[in-house]
Scaffold this motif. Sequence first.
Motif, PDB file in Angstrom:
ATOM      1  N   ARG A 547      -0.480  35.187-122.290  1.00 54.50           N
ATOM      2  CA  ARG A 547      -0.284  34.273-123.411  1.00 54.50           C
ATOM      3  C   ARG A 547      -1.612  33.989-124.105  1.00 54.50           C
ATOM      4  NH1 ARG A 547       4.376  32.807-125.789  1.00 54.50           N
ATOM      5  NH2 ARG A 547       3.464  30.761-126.218  1.00 54.50           N
ATOM      6  N   HIS A 548      -1.638  34.161-125.429  1.00 56.55           N
ATOM      7  CA  HIS A 548      -2.779  33.787-126.263  1.00 56.55           C
ATOM      8  C   HIS A 548      -2.234  32.853-127.344  1.00 56.55           C
ATOM      9  CE1 HIS A 548      -5.321  36.795-124.363  1.00 56.55           C
ATOM     10  NE2 HIS A 548      -4.435  37.732-124.628  1.00 56.55           N
ATOM     11  N   GLY A 549      -2.348  31.542-127.115  1.00 56.24           N
ATOM     12  CA  GLY A 549      -1.756  30.594-128.056  1.00 56.24           C
ATOM     13  C   GLY A 549      -0.249  30.778-128.107  1.00 56.24           C
ATOM     14  N   ASN A 550       0.271  31.053-129.311  1.00 57.07           N
ATOM     15  CA  ASN A 550       1.715  31.237-129.475  1.00 57.07           C
ATOM     16  C   ASN A 550       2.143  32.704-129.380  1.00 57.07           C
ATOM     17  OD1 ASN A 550       2.114  28.469-129.936  1.00 57.07           O
ATOM     18  ND2 ASN A 550       1.614  28.700-132.114  1.00 57.07           N
ATOM     19  N   SER A 552       2.580  36.203-127.278  1.00 59.15           N
ATOM     20  CA  SER A 552       2.702  36.808-125.953  1.00 59.15           C
ATOM     21  C   SER A 552       2.376  38.292-126.054  1.00 59.15           C
ATOM     22  CB  SER A 552       4.123  36.640-125.401  1.00 59.15           C
ATOM     23  OG  SER A 552       4.420  35.270-125.186  1.00 59.15           O
ATOM     24  N   PRO A 671      -7.080  38.672-128.670  1.00 59.80           N
ATOM     25  CA  PRO A 671      -7.574  37.847-129.789  1.00 59.80           C
ATOM     26  C   PRO A 671      -8.845  38.409-130.414  1.00 59.80           C
ATOM     27  CG  PRO A 671      -6.895  36.452-127.966  1.00 59.80           C
ATOM     28  CD  PRO A 671      -6.881  37.857-127.455  1.00 59.80           C
ATOM     29  N   ARG A 719      -4.018  35.894-135.922  1.00 59.20           N
ATOM     30  CA  ARG A 719      -5.225  35.120-135.591  1.00 59.20           C
ATOM     31  C   ARG A 719      -4.900  33.629-135.480  1.00 59.20           C
ATOM     32  NH1 ARG A 719      -9.411  35.488-139.866  1.00 59.20           N
ATOM     33  NH2 ARG A 719     -11.057  35.075-138.368  1.00 59.20           N
ATOM     34  N   GLU A 720      -4.145  33.125-136.439  1.00 63.79           N
ATOM     35  CA  GLU A 720      -3.812  31.696-136.444  1.00 63.79           C
ATOM     36  C   GLU A 720      -2.925  31.336-135.247  1.00 63.79           C
ATOM     37  OE1 GLU A 720      -2.045  30.800-140.166  1.00 63.79           O
ATOM     38  OE2 GLU A 720      -3.863  31.199-141.341  1.00 63.79           O
ATOM     39  N   GLU A 721      -1.962  32.201-134.953  1.00 63.08           N
ATOM     40  CA  GLU A 721      -1.024  31.922-133.864  1.00 63.08           C
ATOM     41  C   GLU A 721      -1.700  31.973-132.497  1.00 63.08           C
ATOM     42  OE1 GLU A 721       2.480  31.185-134.017  1.00 63.08           O
ATOM     43  OE2 GLU A 721       1.735  30.681-136.018  1.00 63.08           O
ATOM     44  N   MET A 722      -2.807  32.720-132.400  1.00 63.31           N
ATOM     45  CA  MET A 722      -3.480  32.851-131.098  1.00 63.31           C
ATOM     46  C   MET A 722      -4.548  31.784-130.872  1.00 63.31           C
ATOM     47  SD  MET A 722      -3.774  36.948-130.299  1.00 63.31           S
ATOM     48  CE  MET A 722      -4.392  37.466-131.891  1.00 63.31           C
ATOM     49  N   GLN A 723      -4.790  30.939-131.859  1.00 61.50           N
ATOM     50  CA  GLN A 723      -5.805  29.891-131.694  1.00 61.50           C
ATOM     51  C   GLN A 723      -5.300  28.757-130.798  1.00 61.50           C
ATOM     52  OE1 GLN A 723      -6.976  28.724-135.641  1.00 61.50           O
ATOM     53  NE2 GLN A 723      -8.159  30.596-135.992  1.00 61.50           N
TER      54      GLN A 723
END
Length: 723
Positions: A547-550, A552, A671, A719-723
């Motif tokens: 999982r990286h932020g939102n 998978s 990421p 990028r935004e979803e993984m922050q």
Amino acid sequence: MDTKQIFERIEEAKPAVYKTPETPFPKHIAEYLQSKKIQTYLHQADAYDAVSSGKNIILTTPTASGKTLSCLLPVFAKLTAVPEATALFIYPTKALTRDQLLTIEKMDKGLSARTKPAIYDGDTRTDLRSMIRSSSRIVLTNMYELHHILPWRAKWGDFFANLSFVVIDEAHKYRGVFGSNTALLLRRLRRICSFYDANPQFILSSATLGNAEQFAETLTGLPATEINSDGAPHSKRVFRIYQNPAKSGIAAAAELMSESVADGKQTICFTKSRSGAEITALRCREEKISGSISSYRGGYRPNERKVIEKSLKEGSVSGVVSTNALEVGIDIGTLDAVIINGFPGSMISVLQQAGRAGRSGQEALITFVAGQNPIDQFYAKNPDAFFSAKPEEAILGIENPYLLESHLLCAAAELPYKPERDRKYFGSSADDIIASLKERHLLASTSRGFVYAGCGNPIQETTVFGSIGKTWSVMFGKSVLETMDDGQAYREGYPGAIIFHQGERFRVDEVDFEHSILRVKKIAEEYHTRALSNTDISIIRKEKTVRHGNISVHFGDVIVSTQIYGYSLLEYDQIVATEELKLPSRKFPTKACWITVDESAPLTPENLAGSLHGTEHALIAAMPVFVLSDRSDIGGVSTPFHIDTGAPSIFIYDGVEGGIGLAEKAAELFPKIADLAYKIVSECKCESGCPACIHSPKCGNGNQMLDKAGTVKLLGWLREEMQ
């Protein structure tokens, strides 16, 4: 209008830093160094102290820093003190082996050590082999030959029983499938040494790595200490980044090569492919400059390579255009300039290639030619990122079940396999593989342990080179022109494909699948070919999700199926025609990571496929910056709907059977990879996509259906979803 741009950085000369080891040299070693007026550099002293204290080491100082002496000092100290002690030196190329033998012989003579150093490889005469086994205390070889030595352990019993050191030069070359095979081969060697109550120390020399100690431990199975305290002097270097949008990378490199040679500089130009080396050399010859230009690459016959190496070393050749086959090897002390045509896949290779010039103390000129591809263009626009880039991590896949099974068969053929004794070398997963081999009657259980019970010879059937599979011969008439591995033959040896060799063009007229032969004819037409293919992927098993932020990122087992359906004919970089083919598909099991895209992504049905495709290309282009991989080691697939995920999906997979850990590492670093991919594509000034951002030279369908604007949006969303 001249559109070329040059960024230049000067690295000033660096003086030597000397140090006397804390562990005193034996008297005869100290006298030898004094007679040769040799003072030990900082790293040489540190290496000697570490080895003297019983540690395994990996030495990661730059090219031409005196790593050979760092290895030889502790070896000769031990071999002269213990008359029965032996040492095994392993090199990646025969050219390097021959060069190093001369160095070792000189030191042996200077010390009156009488170790009788000798090369033992495929070129060693039969009548000399017995004498080398019985009397040489320093043996130089390569991994391929070691693979064939181990089954004859009884003949090598005395040598293995007294083995004190295993020296592995240019250790960073042992990565990917080759490195994974090597790691298992070295475990077989350690197992046999243990049988003879020997426990040799390992001395590794390598280019700088991002994970040197971890890599050394994975390669040898033993903990190691990194020595990176470079104390060697270095000459002044002028390092340029050159780009010329008006020219292809090959044309620009050929022009720079011609100018350099005409200016009296002995020059080496590195290219990323066999065909690139051939075409660049051909372009240089067309310039008719004063001075001879030769091409050099893997696949040439041994005698061809030796002639080129000798001519380059003696200075009778003004320049050579080479693949990474000359990245390590013979010491060419007179080289003045290096041209690196395109990012070679890693900063490790950049540093190694750059280090080929200026080795005799003279000023060196190194030019990195930025091609029209994403990484090259990123570095051309961000030179500080190029010069500050950290060395990559080398990945080894010693748990690959296909490789492990082959080496367990070899191990059982060499010495009965006892799980309680040998599990420490091959891991707990070996138990299940041993059980499977017994069920298939390839191993038999005896009171001594599991022994090989098959009909064939596992040593002959297990290759330690390249990818898993057969070796193909390229036949011109009755002569073998060169060789290719199985995957390369499928990609480059289809009917109608053009193969370059020493500046000449050959067309594949016949593919003999039964005997693994490509039959070719010489042609005069000036064109080359590029395969067109479709690739499908099926998920067999999901092993884990990161999982990286939102977002998978999934990882697991897959089956990759590639079908070549035709090829393009190109004159220089322009497609002039396409031809259809009907070839059998090539399927193989491997490992992959993948993501799915849901409805929250800023995409429309119209740009979905092109955005996924462009993002796939960009992710693969950015991946080598973080994961040490060759171009053929990774692949990708994207689709608006995948039957196994039920959603739009992007896959990145290991390009070899069983996988070697690249996709797994990509899942962890996703990421960072996505962030660089976004920067590459969003900063490119083209409107609809180009080779500098989302076009890929490996794209099977010729870079069709690519949407740059959608790619930027999708990467930005990731990028935004993984922050």
